[in-house]
Design a protein around this motif. Structure first.
Motif: not given
Lengths: 159, 88
Positions: A13, A17, A32, A94, A107
Protein backbone atom coordinates in the motif's frame (compact mmCIF):
# COMPACT_ATOMS: atom_id res chain seq x y z
CA UNK A 1 -3.96 8.42 -15.54
CA UNK A 2 -5.32 5.39 -13.69
CA UNK A 3 -3.07 2.50 -12.70
CA UNK A 4 -4.88 -0.81 -13.15
CA UNK A 5 -3.30 -4.16 -12.34
CA UNK A 6 -4.37 -7.77 -11.89
CA UNK A 7 -1.67 -9.76 -10.11
CA UNK A 8 -0.97 -12.88 -8.07
CA UNK A 9 1.63 -11.13 -5.89
CA UNK A 10 0.78 -9.14 -2.74
CA UNK A 11 0.58 -5.35 -3.09
CA UNK A 12 2.42 -2.79 -0.97
CA UNK A 13 0.00 0.00 0.00
CA UNK A 14 2.79 2.44 0.91
CA UNK A 15 4.65 1.86 -2.34
CA UNK A 16 1.44 2.30 -4.34
CA UNK A 17 0.64 5.56 -2.53
CA UNK A 18 4.15 6.81 -3.19
CA UNK A 19 3.81 5.94 -6.87
CA UNK A 20 0.44 7.69 -7.03
CA UNK A 21 1.69 10.91 -5.45
CA UNK A 22 5.07 11.04 -7.23
CA UNK A 23 5.31 14.28 -9.20
CA UNK A 24 1.71 15.32 -8.45
CA UNK A 25 1.90 18.30 -6.13
CA UNK A 26 -1.80 19.22 -6.39
CA UNK A 27 -2.94 16.22 -4.36
CA UNK A 28 -4.61 17.17 -1.07
CA UNK A 29 -5.85 13.74 -0.05
CA UNK A 30 -5.91 10.09 -1.00
CA UNK A 31 -8.84 7.80 -0.33
CA UNK A 32 -7.77 4.23 0.34
CA UNK A 33 -9.66 0.96 0.53
CA UNK A 34 -7.99 -2.39 1.16
CA UNK A 35 -10.12 -5.52 0.93
CA UNK A 36 -8.83 -8.36 3.12
CA UNK A 37 -9.61 -12.09 3.04
CA UNK A 38 -11.72 -12.77 6.11
CA UNK A 39 -11.62 -16.06 8.01
CA UNK A 40 -15.32 -16.56 8.59
CA UNK A 41 -17.15 -19.87 8.63
CA UNK A 42 -13.97 -21.88 8.74
CA UNK A 43 -12.42 -20.48 5.56
CA UNK A 44 -8.78 -21.48 5.24
CA UNK A 45 -8.08 -20.16 1.74
CA UNK A 46 -9.68 -18.50 -1.24
CA UNK A 47 -8.97 -18.84 -4.96
CA UNK A 48 -9.67 -15.94 -7.29
CA UNK A 49 -10.44 -16.67 -10.93
CA UNK A 50 -10.85 -13.94 -13.55
CA UNK A 51 -11.42 -13.35 -17.24
CA UNK A 52 -8.04 -12.20 -18.60
CA UNK A 53 -8.44 -9.32 -21.00
CA UNK A 54 -11.96 -8.40 -19.97
CA UNK A 55 -10.90 -7.84 -16.36
CA UNK A 56 -8.32 -5.19 -17.24
CA UNK A 57 -10.81 -3.63 -19.65
CA UNK A 58 -13.57 -3.53 -17.02
CA UNK A 59 -11.25 -2.07 -14.36
CA UNK A 60 -10.00 0.62 -16.75
CA UNK A 61 -13.62 1.44 -17.64
CA UNK A 62 -14.58 1.78 -13.95
CA UNK A 63 -11.57 4.04 -13.32
CA UNK A 64 -12.52 6.17 -16.31
CA UNK A 65 -16.05 6.63 -14.94
CA UNK A 66 -14.65 7.75 -11.58
CA UNK A 67 -12.36 10.22 -13.33
CA UNK A 68 -15.34 11.66 -15.19
CA UNK A 69 -17.45 12.04 -12.03
CA UNK A 70 -14.83 13.43 -9.66
CA UNK A 71 -11.90 15.78 -10.00
CA UNK A 72 -9.23 13.15 -9.49
CA UNK A 73 -5.49 13.57 -9.82
CA UNK A 74 -4.97 9.84 -10.14
CA UNK A 75 -6.31 6.49 -9.02
CA UNK A 76 -5.01 2.97 -8.54
CA UNK A 77 -6.94 -0.30 -8.79
CA UNK A 78 -5.11 -3.52 -7.98
CA UNK A 79 -6.91 -6.86 -7.70
CA UNK A 80 -5.19 -10.09 -6.79
CA UNK A 81 -5.85 -13.48 -8.36
CA UNK A 82 -4.91 -17.04 -7.45
CA UNK A 83 -4.77 -18.51 -3.96
CA UNK A 84 -5.08 -16.19 -0.95
CA UNK A 85 -5.25 -16.93 2.75
CA UNK A 86 -7.08 -15.05 5.54
CA UNK A 87 -5.44 -11.76 6.42
CA UNK A 88 -4.05 -11.16 2.94
CA UNK A 89 -4.99 -8.06 0.97
CA UNK A 90 -7.17 -8.99 -1.99
CA UNK A 91 -7.98 -5.61 -3.52
CA UNK A 92 -6.55 -2.08 -3.30
CA UNK A 93 -8.32 1.11 -4.35
CA UNK A 94 -6.62 4.50 -4.14
CA UNK A 95 -8.16 7.76 -5.34
CA UNK A 96 -6.21 11.02 -5.16
CA UNK A 97 -7.76 14.45 -5.38
CA UNK A 98 -7.23 18.04 -4.30
CA UNK A 99 -9.80 17.60 -1.53
CA UNK A 100 -11.00 14.80 0.74
CA UNK A 101 -14.62 14.65 -0.35
CA UNK A 102 -13.83 13.76 -3.95
CA UNK A 103 -11.13 11.33 -2.85
CA UNK A 104 -13.41 9.50 -0.40
CA UNK A 105 -16.48 9.46 -2.64
CA UNK A 106 -14.46 8.18 -5.61
CA UNK A 107 -12.92 5.45 -3.45
CA UNK A 108 -16.39 4.24 -2.39
CA UNK A 109 -17.62 4.35 -5.98
CA UNK A 110 -14.59 2.44 -7.25
CA UNK A 111 -14.81 -0.42 -4.74
CA UNK A 112 -18.60 -0.72 -5.12
CA UNK A 113 -18.29 -0.94 -8.88
CA UNK A 114 -15.31 -3.21 -8.81
CA UNK A 115 -17.21 -5.72 -6.67
CA UNK A 116 -20.05 -6.00 -9.13
CA UNK A 117 -18.66 -4.87 -12.48
CA UNK A 118 -15.39 -6.72 -12.94
CA UNK A 119 -15.21 -10.42 -13.90
CA UNK A 120 -13.71 -12.05 -10.79
CA UNK A 121 -15.01 -15.15 -9.03
CA UNK A 122 -14.10 -16.38 -5.55
CA UNK A 123 -13.94 -20.00 -4.48
CA UNK A 124 -13.64 -20.62 -0.75
CA UNK A 125 -11.82 -23.54 0.83
CA UNK A 126 -12.79 -24.72 4.29
CA UNK A 127 -10.96 -26.50 7.12
CA UNK A 128 -12.60 -29.81 6.18
CA UNK A 129 -11.17 -29.57 2.65
CA UNK A 130 -14.49 -28.72 1.00
CA UNK A 131 -14.63 -25.94 -1.58
CA UNK A 132 -17.51 -23.72 -2.67
CA UNK A 133 -17.95 -20.85 -5.10
CA UNK A 134 -19.07 -17.65 -3.42
CA UNK A 135 -22.57 -16.66 -4.48
CA UNK A 136 -23.30 -13.08 -5.44
CA UNK A 137 -25.68 -11.32 -3.10
CA UNK A 138 -29.12 -10.86 -4.61
CA UNK A 139 -29.83 -7.29 -5.65
CA UNK A 140 -26.31 -6.22 -4.78
CA UNK A 141 -27.23 -2.96 -6.41
CA UNK A 142 -24.76 -1.84 -8.98
CA UNK A 143 -24.18 -4.85 -11.20
CA UNK A 144 -23.86 -3.83 -14.85
CA UNK A 145 -23.85 -7.43 -16.04
CA UNK A 146 -27.25 -8.43 -17.33
CA UNK A 147 -28.76 -11.66 -16.05
CA UNK A 148 -29.91 -13.88 -18.88
CA UNK A 149 -33.11 -14.63 -17.01
CA UNK A 150 -35.54 -12.55 -14.93
CA UNK A 151 -34.37 -11.05 -11.62
CA UNK A 152 -35.32 -7.96 -9.64
CA UNK A 153 -35.34 -4.33 -10.77
CA UNK A 154 -32.46 -2.85 -12.74
CA UNK A 155 -29.59 -1.48 -10.66
CA UNK A 156 -29.83 2.14 -9.61
CA UNK A 157 -26.97 3.37 -11.79
CA UNK A 158 -28.68 1.97 -14.89
CA UNK A 159 -32.19 3.34 -14.44
CA UNK B 1 -10.46 -20.07 -35.73
CA UNK B 2 -12.25 -19.43 -39.05
CA UNK B 3 -14.41 -16.44 -39.90
CA UNK B 4 -17.59 -18.43 -39.31
CA UNK B 5 -16.51 -19.57 -35.85
CA UNK B 6 -17.50 -18.51 -32.35
CA UNK B 7 -15.00 -18.59 -29.51
CA UNK B 8 -16.82 -19.67 -26.34
CA UNK B 9 -15.41 -19.25 -22.83
CA UNK B 10 -16.75 -20.54 -19.51
CA UNK B 11 -15.75 -19.38 -16.04
CA UNK B 12 -16.06 -20.47 -12.38
CA UNK B 13 -18.74 -23.10 -11.69
CA UNK B 14 -20.05 -22.84 -15.23
CA UNK B 15 -16.65 -24.01 -16.45
CA UNK B 16 -16.72 -26.90 -14.00
CA UNK B 17 -20.21 -28.00 -15.00
CA UNK B 18 -19.64 -27.66 -18.75
CA UNK B 19 -16.34 -29.48 -18.28
CA UNK B 20 -14.17 -27.14 -20.34
CA UNK B 21 -12.81 -23.62 -20.16
CA UNK B 22 -13.20 -22.81 -23.83
CA UNK B 23 -14.13 -24.15 -27.22
CA UNK B 24 -14.52 -23.01 -30.80
CA UNK B 25 -17.79 -23.81 -32.54
CA UNK B 26 -19.29 -22.95 -35.91
CA UNK B 27 -21.99 -20.33 -35.48
CA UNK B 28 -25.12 -22.53 -35.41
CA UNK B 29 -27.87 -21.82 -37.90
CA UNK B 30 -30.65 -19.69 -36.44
CA UNK B 31 -28.47 -18.28 -33.65
CA UNK B 32 -28.48 -14.49 -33.80
CA UNK B 33 -28.45 -13.44 -30.15
CA UNK B 34 -27.01 -14.46 -26.78
CA UNK B 35 -30.45 -15.84 -25.85
CA UNK B 36 -30.50 -18.02 -28.98
CA UNK B 37 -26.99 -19.27 -28.24
CA UNK B 38 -27.90 -20.10 -24.64
CA UNK B 39 -30.90 -22.15 -25.80
CA UNK B 40 -28.77 -23.93 -28.41
CA UNK B 41 -26.00 -24.72 -25.92
CA UNK B 42 -28.47 -26.22 -23.43
CA UNK B 43 -29.23 -28.89 -26.02
CA UNK B 44 -25.60 -29.92 -26.38
CA UNK B 45 -25.45 -32.30 -23.44
CA UNK B 46 -26.19 -32.81 -19.75
CA UNK B 47 -23.18 -30.74 -18.60
CA UNK B 48 -24.31 -27.76 -20.63
CA UNK B 49 -27.94 -28.23 -19.59
CA UNK B 50 -26.93 -28.32 -15.91
CA UNK B 51 -24.63 -25.32 -16.20
CA UNK B 52 -27.05 -23.16 -18.15
CA UNK B 53 -30.39 -24.35 -16.77
CA UNK B 54 -31.05 -21.39 -14.53
CA UNK B 55 -30.63 -18.28 -16.70
CA UNK B 56 -30.94 -16.07 -13.62
CA UNK B 57 -27.52 -17.19 -12.48
CA UNK B 58 -25.85 -17.00 -15.89
CA UNK B 59 -24.16 -13.82 -17.11
CA UNK B 60 -22.56 -13.21 -20.46
CA UNK B 61 -20.05 -11.03 -22.23
CA UNK B 62 -19.69 -10.60 -25.97
CA UNK B 63 -16.24 -9.48 -27.08
CA UNK B 64 -15.42 -8.71 -23.42
CA UNK B 65 -18.36 -6.36 -22.82
CA UNK B 66 -21.24 -7.41 -20.55
CA UNK B 67 -24.13 -8.56 -22.71
CA UNK B 68 -27.81 -9.37 -22.32
CA UNK B 69 -30.08 -11.96 -23.93
CA UNK B 70 -30.85 -9.62 -26.84
CA UNK B 71 -27.19 -8.83 -27.62
CA UNK B 72 -26.36 -9.92 -31.18
CA UNK B 73 -23.89 -12.74 -31.69
CA UNK B 74 -21.96 -12.83 -34.94
CA UNK B 75 -19.36 -15.10 -36.47
CA UNK B 76 -15.92 -14.24 -35.12
CA UNK B 77 -17.23 -13.11 -31.72
CA UNK B 78 -15.80 -14.13 -28.35
CA UNK B 79 -18.72 -15.09 -26.11
CA UNK B 80 -18.19 -15.84 -22.41
CA UNK B 81 -20.67 -17.35 -19.96
CA UNK B 82 -20.14 -17.04 -16.21
CA UNK B 83 -21.91 -16.69 -12.85
CA UNK B 84 -22.57 -13.25 -11.31
CA UNK B 85 -19.20 -11.76 -10.38
CA UNK B 86 -17.90 -11.95 -6.81
CA UNK B 87 -14.67 -9.95 -6.78
CA UNK B 88 -13.53 -7.26 -4.40
Amino acid sequence: MATVRVQAEPFDVGAEMAALTAGRTGIGGIGCFVGVVRATGGITAMTLEHYPGMTERALAGIAEQAEQRWDLLGCTLIHRIGRLTPGEGIVLVLAASGHRQAALEATTFLIDWLKTGAPFWKKERFADGKEAWVEAKEGEGLCPSTPLGPVGPRPLYFR
Amino acid sequence: MRGSDLHLLYFAWLRERVGKAEEVITLPEGVGTVGDLLAWLRGRGPGYAAALANARTVRCAVNQDFAGPETPVRAGDEVAFFPPVTGG
